[in-house]
Design an enzyme around this catalytic site. Structure first.
Site, PDB file in Angstrom:
ATOM      1  N   HIS A   1      -3.251   7.499   1.717  1.00 36.36           N
ATOM      2  CA  HIS A   1      -3.615   6.116   1.184  1.00 36.36           C
ATOM      3  C   HIS A   1      -5.037   5.934   1.839  1.00 36.36           C
ATOM      4  CE1 HIS A   1      -3.872   2.077   0.564  1.00 36.36           C
ATOM      5  NE2 HIS A   1      -3.715   1.712   1.772  1.00 36.36           N
TER       6      HIS A   1
ATOM      7  N   ASN B   1     -10.064   0.011  -0.813  1.00 33.32           N
ATOM      8  CA  ASN B   1      -8.620   0.289  -0.555  1.00 33.32           C
ATOM      9  C   ASN B   1      -8.067  -0.326  -1.775  1.00 33.32           C
ATOM     10  OD1 ASN B   1      -5.960  -0.034  -0.168  1.00 33.32           O
ATOM     11  ND2 ASN B   1      -6.195  -0.909   1.895  1.00 33.32           N
TER      12      ASN B   1
ATOM     13  N   CYS C   1       0.842  -1.091   0.103  1.00 36.44           N
ATOM     14  CA  CYS C   1       0.032   0.182  -0.060  1.00 36.44           C
ATOM     15  C   CYS C   1       0.948   1.379  -0.091  1.00 36.44           C
ATOM     16  CB  CYS C   1      -0.860   0.031   1.184  1.00 36.44           C
ATOM     17  SG  CYS C   1      -1.936  -1.372   1.158  1.00 36.44           S
TER      18      CYS C   1
HETATM   19  N1  ACO Z   1     -19.009  -8.091   8.129  1.00 37.21           N
HETATM   20  C1  ACO Z   1     -19.649  -8.250   9.411  1.00 37.21           C
HETATM   21  N2  ACO Z   1     -19.058  -8.495  10.390  1.00 37.21           N
HETATM   22  C2  ACO Z   1     -17.553  -8.716  10.086  1.00 37.21           C
HETATM   23  C3  ACO Z   1     -16.974  -8.556   9.272  1.00 37.21           C
HETATM   24  C4  ACO Z   1     -17.712  -8.304   7.967  1.00 37.21           C
HETATM   25  N3  ACO Z   1     -17.122  -7.921   6.793  1.00 37.21           N
HETATM   26  N4  ACO Z   1     -15.510  -8.477   9.629  1.00 37.21           N
HETATM   27  C5  ACO Z   1     -15.325  -8.951  10.860  1.00 37.21           C
HETATM   28  N5  ACO Z   1     -16.493  -8.926  11.280  1.00 37.21           N
HETATM   29  C6  ACO Z   1     -16.845  -9.068  12.499  1.00 37.21           C
HETATM   30  C7  ACO Z   1     -16.077 -10.093  13.259  1.00 37.21           C
HETATM   31  O1  ACO Z   1     -16.025 -11.405  13.117  1.00 37.21           O
HETATM   32  C8  ACO Z   1     -16.195  -9.585  14.800  1.00 37.21           C
HETATM   33  O2  ACO Z   1     -17.039 -10.420  15.269  1.00 37.21           O
HETATM   34  P1  ACO Z   1     -17.014 -10.744  16.983  1.00 37.21           P
HETATM   35  O3  ACO Z   1     -17.030  -9.627  17.495  1.00 37.21           O
HETATM   36  O4  ACO Z   1     -18.321 -11.656  17.077  1.00 37.21           O
HETATM   37  O5  ACO Z   1     -15.913 -11.883  17.084  1.00 37.21           O
HETATM   38  C9  ACO Z   1     -16.275  -8.221  14.631  1.00 37.21           C
HETATM   39  O6  ACO Z   1     -16.769  -8.094  13.230  1.00 37.21           O
HETATM   40  C10 ACO Z   1     -15.196  -7.265  15.018  1.00 37.21           C
HETATM   41  O7  ACO Z   1     -14.361  -7.614  14.287  1.00 37.21           O
HETATM   42  P2  ACO Z   1     -12.735  -6.712  14.533  1.00 37.21           P
HETATM   43  O8  ACO Z   1     -11.549  -7.104  13.547  1.00 37.21           O
HETATM   44  O9  ACO Z   1     -12.561  -6.548  15.741  1.00 37.21           O
HETATM   45  O10 ACO Z   1     -13.432  -5.220  13.699  1.00 37.21           O
HETATM   46  P3  ACO Z   1     -12.789  -3.797  13.742  1.00 37.21           P
HETATM   47  O11 ACO Z   1     -13.633  -2.926  14.413  1.00 37.21           O
HETATM   48  O12 ACO Z   1     -11.060  -3.876  14.025  1.00 37.21           O
HETATM   49  O13 ACO Z   1     -12.733  -3.591  12.244  1.00 37.21           O
HETATM   50  C11 ACO Z   1     -11.456  -3.389  10.248  1.00 37.21           C
HETATM   51  C12 ACO Z   1     -12.375  -4.418  11.341  1.00 37.21           C
HETATM   52  C13 ACO Z   1     -12.515  -2.644   9.448  1.00 37.21           C
HETATM   53  C14 ACO Z   1     -10.586  -4.566   9.159  1.00 37.21           C
HETATM   54  C15 ACO Z   1     -10.448  -2.742  11.001  1.00 37.21           C
HETATM   55  O14 ACO Z   1      -9.876  -3.318  11.854  1.00 37.21           O
HETATM   56  C16 ACO Z   1      -9.724  -2.060  10.172  1.00 37.21           C
HETATM   57  O15 ACO Z   1      -9.805  -1.215   9.120  1.00 37.21           O
HETATM   58  N6  ACO Z   1      -8.248  -2.201  10.216  1.00 37.21           N
HETATM   59  C17 ACO Z   1      -7.070  -1.579   9.495  1.00 37.21           C
HETATM   60  C18 ACO Z   1      -6.840  -2.422   8.482  1.00 37.21           C
HETATM   61  C19 ACO Z   1      -6.768  -1.804   7.082  1.00 37.21           C
HETATM   62  O16 ACO Z   1      -7.356  -1.010   6.523  1.00 37.21           O
HETATM   63  N7  ACO Z   1      -5.985  -2.475   6.227  1.00 37.21           N
HETATM   64  C20 ACO Z   1      -5.772  -2.302   4.851  1.00 37.21           C
HETATM   65  C21 ACO Z   1      -4.443  -2.677   4.272  1.00 37.21           C
HETATM   66  S1  ACO Z   1      -3.310  -1.771   5.385  1.00 37.21           S
HETATM   67  C22 ACO Z   1      -3.239  -0.393   4.924  1.00 37.21           C
HETATM   68  O17 ACO Z   1      -3.769  -0.097   3.702  1.00 37.21           O
HETATM   69  C23 ACO Z   1      -3.268   0.558   5.990  1.00 37.21           C
END
Ligand code: ACO
Length: 324
Positions: A251, A281, A115
């Site tokens: 980004h 993304n 990224c």
């Molecule tokens: N739909 C519905 N529920 C979901 C989904 C989905 N697509 N994905 C995960 N869940 C659920 C999980 O199973 C979990 O359920 P549980 O509580 O019953 O176990 C719940 O949602 C919470 O999951 P988390 O992973 O804790 O959710 P979080 O609030 O952290 O959000 C996310 C997840 C959006 C991926 C977040 O962590 C994030 O944005 N991280 C940054 C990662 C990123 O942007 N990466 C891109 C590549 S790196 C970069 O470009 C910077």
């Protein structure tokens, strides 16, 4: 070394025709439009058609950037492509794009910083230009992340999309700090974090392509602090006050990361260019895609000061400051 700097002569972009909305995503994995929008800000993403390759996306973006710059392809003497989803293991996607553009001189190669790739590619081309080794460079971020997603894993497949963006950089006489061009770049990496965001396949390790794996909440924790730190360090090195920046072109990973970084640095919301809702993304393509969108809608104008940033797998991260 003579005083040379890299002017941004033109920017271009390309998005595949097919759009996958969050409603469409609900038919693929157990998710909801509400969950995706609330956690990421994403509403839709573009998906490359069967047979449409990263090099096709990159070539289309490059053609538009050259057209906007008013520069013919036969003047290009450097092509740097940032991609984590190359057409093939080799040759470099940059050489395939070189051939598609009809360029037969100069050098073409890929850089791989996921990224953060566009910033790494831009810093590379900037240094080539400052050293007098290139006069007209194409810097391209092009990705088909849809091909490395595990479409049964809702924690990752909802986040990414396909696309490409490109910038034409030309060598101009003058001091970089007085330039209408790239003022400074700041790159970082730390391989200790590689298990938080990676692809579980590759030619040497598994002889397969593999799928993207991510510990999203861990990545999130690191992203805001590392990105904001890099931006502040860059601004300090350049002697620029963050308050004097006209536009923040981050980004496009996640709306919450964008807002977290801008809040930390006191950047007002109306200076933040966000395309994450429409593009998802797109990894190395996301910065030039957002830059292009803000030029086309009239926000970024010639002479504006633009601050870019990214964090990606590795981790790699960094920032770049340019006067458009
Ligand atoms: N739909 C519905 N529920 C979901 C989904 C989905 N697509 N994905 C995960 N869940 C659920 C999980 O199973 C979990 O359920 P549980 O509580 O019953 O176990 C719940 O949602 C919470 O999951 P988390 O992973 O804790 O959710 P979080 O609030 O952290 O959000 C996310 C997840 C959006 C991926 C977040 O962590 C994030 O944005 N991280 C940054 C990662 C990123 O942007 N990466 C891109 C590549 S790196 C970069 O470009 C910077």
């Amino acid at each position: 070394m003579s005083d040379l700097y890299a002017r941004i002569a033109g920017i271009g972009a390309y998005l595949p025709e097919k759009i996958l909305t969050n409603a469409g995503m609900e038919a693929i994995v157990e998710t909801s439009d509400e969950w995706i929008k609330e956690r990421t800000g994403i509403e839709q993403r573009h998906i490359a058609a069967d047979g449409e390759l990263t090099s096709d996306l990159g070539t289309a973006a490059a053609r538009e950037a050259l057209k906007n710059a008013g520069i013919d392809a036969d003047q290009v003497d450097l092509i740097v492509v940032a991609t984590a989803t190359p057409d093939l293991t080799f040759p470099a996607t940059a050489t395939i794009i070189q051939e598609k553009l009809g360029v037969t001189q100069g050098a073409a190669f890929d850089v791989h910083a996921v990224c953060s790739g566009f910033l790494y590619a831009m810093a590379t081309a900037d240094n080539f230009i400052r050293c007098g080794q290139a006069k007209t460079a194409l810097v391209i971020g092009a990705e088909t992340f849809s091909r490395i997603l595990d479409w049964t894993d809702r924690t990752t497949c909802v986040l990414f999309g396909d696309g490409a963006g490109a910038a034409v950089l030309t060598a101009e006489p003058g001091k970089p700090e007085e330039a209408k061009g790239i003022l400074k770049t700041h790159l970082r990496s730390d391989g200790r974090f590689r298990d938080l965001l990676y692809v579980d396949g590759g030619p040497s390790a598994t002889k397969t392509v593999g799928h993207l794996r991510m510990q999203g909440n861990q990545v999130f924790r690191h992203a805001v602090n590392k990105i904001a730190g890099s931006m502040q360090e860059l601004a300090d090195q350049a002697g620029v006050d963050i308050a004097d920046i006209d536009w923040f072109v981050p980004h496009q990973a996640n709306q919450r990361i964008l807002m977290g970084v801008s809040k930390k640095l006191g950047i007002p919301e109306d200076k933040v260019i966000s395309t994450v809702a429409k593009h998802g993304n797109t990894s190395a393509a996301s910065i030039p895609l957002a830059f292009d969108a803000a030029i086309k809608d009239g926000r970024i104008k010639k002479g504006d000061m633009v601050l870019m940033e990214a964090l990606g797998g590795g981790f790699t991260w960094g920032a770049a400051l340019a006067r458009y």
